[in-house]
Motif scaffolding. Structure first.
Motif, PDB file in Angstrom:
ATOM      1  N   GLN A  34      15.041   6.863  12.669  1.00  0.00           N
ATOM      2  CA  GLN A  34      13.504   6.955  12.842  1.00  0.00           C
ATOM      3  C   GLN A  34      12.922   5.901  13.722  1.00  0.00           C
ATOM      4  O   GLN A  34      13.231   4.776  13.711  1.00  0.00           O
ATOM      5  N   ARG A 163      16.850   7.565   9.973  1.00  0.00           N
ATOM      6  CA  ARG A 163      15.827   8.561   9.659  1.00  0.00           C
ATOM      7  C   ARG A 163      15.812   9.054   7.964  1.00  0.00           C
ATOM      8  O   ARG A 163      16.976   9.178   7.512  1.00  0.00           O
ATOM      9  N   GLN A 164      14.830   9.221   7.344  1.00  0.00           N
ATOM     10  CA  GLN A 164      14.655   9.583   5.923  1.00  0.00           C
ATOM     11  C   GLN A 164      14.407  11.160   5.713  1.00  0.00           C
ATOM     12  O   GLN A 164      14.590  11.574   4.694  1.00  0.00           O
ATOM     13  N   ASP A 165      14.236  11.806   6.922  1.00  0.00           N
ATOM     14  CA  ASP A 165      13.737  13.155   6.696  1.00  0.00           C
ATOM     15  C   ASP A 165      14.746  14.301   7.341  1.00  0.00           C
ATOM     16  O   ASP A 165      16.048  13.441   8.058  1.00  0.00           O
TER      17      ASP A 165
END
Length: 202
Positions: A34, A163-165
């Protein structure tokens, strides 16, 4: 206080084996981290002068590319600032390098060259394989190349987090594993170029 605008750009052509290294490195970095709002990741492909606005907007630029340095195939090298245009023009492998060296020259002429440029390049093994993916030696340099870019970003004060998505840089159809899984055999598909074009040349 001005926050530096950083652009990370992958150059190359996914359709020609190791030519896809730069784009694959940019894709994987984007998928993994991210990044803050001042950091952009761009699939520069082979767009040449169309990339000028991205370069001019950047205060700092990181490039991923496959470059013929004249070294052992699979060798990873890093070059900085003034050395970058020299290596992009030393021995051109494809039209995208001609175009991108011109991009840097034009940005410089206009006074808009990024203050810092880092080229993370790999010596290709195979280019003449239409529809081919990365060779093993070049694929093995993806992780080290991404690690070098991450270290450079951290040196510039950029904070990275996982990154979380599941956002991706390119369309899912271009995913490297899918690209390889759906690649037709040599018996079914021409490996020296698009057969439709080649037939037209005859």
């Amino acid at each position: 206080m001005h926050t530096a605008h950083i652009t990370i750009m992958g150059l190359g052509n996914l359709l020609w084996a190791d030519e896809g290294f730069g784009v694959r490195a940019a894709e994987q970095l984007f998928a993994r981290y991210q990044l803050p709002a001042n950091v952009d990741v761009v699939d520069g492909g082979t767009q040449g002068l169309l990339l000028l606005p991205y370069v001019e907007e950047a205060d700092r630029l990181i490039l991923f590319d496959a470059i013929d340095f004249g070294l052992t195939p699979g060798t990873l090298k890093v070059y900085h600032d003034d050395a970058v245009p020299a290596y992009l023009t030393a021995k051109k492998m494809s039209l995208h390098q001609t175009g991108f060296s011109e991009v840097l020259a034009l940005a410089d002429l206009k006074g808009n060259l990024p203050g810092q440029i880092v080229l993370i390049g790999v010596q290709p093994v195979q280019l003449e394989d239409y529809g081919g993916s990365l060779t093993d030696a070049v694929r093995a340099q993806l992780e080290p190349a991404i690690a070098l870019a991450v270290q450079q970003l951290q040196d510039w004060g950029v904070s990275l987090s996982p990154r979380q998505d599941d956002d991706r840089l390119n369309h899912a159809s271009l995913d490297m594993q899918r690209y390889e899984d759906e690649r037709p055999s040599a018996e079914l598909a021409c490996r020296i170029g698009d057969d439709r074009v080649l037939q037209g040349e005859g």
